[in-house]
Design a protein around this motif. Sequence first.
Motif, PDB file in Angstrom:
ATOM      1  N   CYS A 121      42.503  39.295  43.858  1.00 44.75           N
ATOM      2  CA  CYS A 121      42.540  40.136  45.079  1.00 44.75           C
ATOM      3  C   CYS A 121      43.960  40.072  45.617  1.00 44.75           C
ATOM      4  O   CYS A 121      44.169  39.703  46.790  1.00 44.75           O
ATOM      5  CB  CYS A 121      41.593  39.629  46.152  1.00 44.75           C
ATOM      6  N   GLU A 122      44.943  40.370  44.799  1.00 47.38           N
ATOM      7  CA  GLU A 122      46.334  40.169  45.202  1.00 47.38           C
ATOM      8  C   GLU A 122      46.736  41.083  46.352  1.00 47.38           C
ATOM      9  O   GLU A 122      47.741  40.834  47.014  1.00 47.38           O
ATOM     10  CB  GLU A 122      47.297  40.307  44.006  1.00 47.38           C
ATOM     11  N   SER A 317      43.016  45.906  44.704  1.00 47.40           N
ATOM     12  CA  SER A 317      43.773  45.085  43.749  1.00 47.40           C
ATOM     13  C   SER A 317      44.287  45.976  42.611  1.00 47.40           C
ATOM     14  O   SER A 317      43.882  47.138  42.483  1.00 47.40           O
ATOM     15  CB  SER A 317      42.879  43.992  43.180  1.00 47.40           C
TER      16      SER A 317
END
Length: 372
Positions: A121-122, A317
């Motif tokens: 989940c950057e 993401s």
Amino acid sequence: MAPTTTATAAAEKPPQHARKAVGLAAHDNSGHLTPIHISRRNTGDDDVVIKVLYCGICHSDLHTIKNEWRNAVYPVVAGHEITGVVTEVGKNVARFKAGDEVGVGCMVNTCGGCESCRDGCENYCSRVVFTYNSVDRDGTRTYGGYSDTVVVSERFVVRFPSAAAGALPLDSGAPLLCAGVTVYAPMRQHGLCEPGKHVGVVGLGGLGHVAVKFARAFGMKVTVISTSPAKRQEALERLGADAFIVSTNASEMKAAMGTMHGIINTASASTSMHPYLALLKPKGKMILVGLPEKPLQIPTFALVGGGKVLAGSCMGSISETQEMIDFAAEHGVAADIELIGANEVNTAMERLAKGDVRYRFVVDIGNTLKSD
Ligand SMILES: NC(=O)C1=CN([C@@H]2O[C@H](COP(=O)(O)OP(=O)(O)OC[C@H]3O[C@@H](n4cnc5c(N)ncnc54)[C@H](OP(=O)(O)O)[C@@H]3O)[C@@H](O)[C@H]2O)C=CC1
Ligand SMILES: O=C/C=C/c1ccc(O)c(O)c1
Ligand SMILES: [Zn+2]
Ligand SMILES: [Zn+2]
């Protein structure tokens, strides 16, 4: 008009790059865009160099260039709905080669090590570097896709499907890089993608019209909740919405009370939440993605009674973005666009501010943004 150099940046002495590029920059909160010379880094080992062909105009670009979020550091070169062609890759890059059609969305760097990054989940990394108006890991400011060239780490580049896989046009596909994933990701995460469920979409703009298209592709019932009666016919006939409600029409709103499993709220301006919450079934979910300049007030009784859920969602993401692009190609989902030249961006911004666009401006960077 001849491009100017980045005087503000030079005064602050950030690292300067060798690669020259040209962009369209806002220099103050008038938001007026003029051509500018900028620099891009040399090709790093993990980098992909992209000749920008198209860039969508997101309302976040407008919020930013006018400093409505109070975080603009000028000059701002906005644009995070970027499509183009790879011209060069660094020596470690295995997934892309010159000639590939690709896209870049809202972020160009993350820490890679925090819990969000490790969980894929950057987009929720505390050190996320946005595509523009952000500071990159090397201390330089990021400049977005209103520019002829971008240099982006391979991790933040997504592939546009080839013709064999059901090609997605680079112009009408560009808005999916922000608008598309911003609505697709929460619809998937919150189960608003199940056939037969009823989803509401507040605000029929860039994000909202793509949400309608994804809802249709998921096999859902979709109702548009709009402030603009003039959008009714096109919402129903062209976009395929099942129903259209004008939010100021008390009888239409009353008839739809308690009918929706969820709502994707894309409104770009602050609104009263009470009437929208009333549209939800018990335990229904209101997903906020719009980022108005002014905060919202939450009517607690309308939320708590009925056990309703209020959630936010930001971008998506990289894996969600690639999944969304592949889904869009497979299901024929793309934005309805007005393609404009670089010399028309200021008029486009004025029209976007008034809601006068059906439904996304896309700048034809490749054919119209010239270095002299
Ligand atoms: N969370 C995230 O990650 C992201 C957030 N955003 C934010 O989402 C918002 C929408 O972006 P985008 O779709 O590009 O913007 P658009 O301007 O294209 O669409 C916004 C829509 O909001 C509706 N609207 C405008 N004013 C009001 C109002 N006073 N009350 C109710 N509805 C209103 C209008 O729809 P109608 O005419 O149908 O009422 C309008 O078309 C912006 O705030 C943007 O910054 C954008 C991308 C990512
Ligand atoms: O259009 C996308 C904007 C996303 C965004 C979300 C949160 C934030 O603080 C930003 O500056 C941009
Ligand atoms: Zn955006
Ligand atoms: Zn991180």
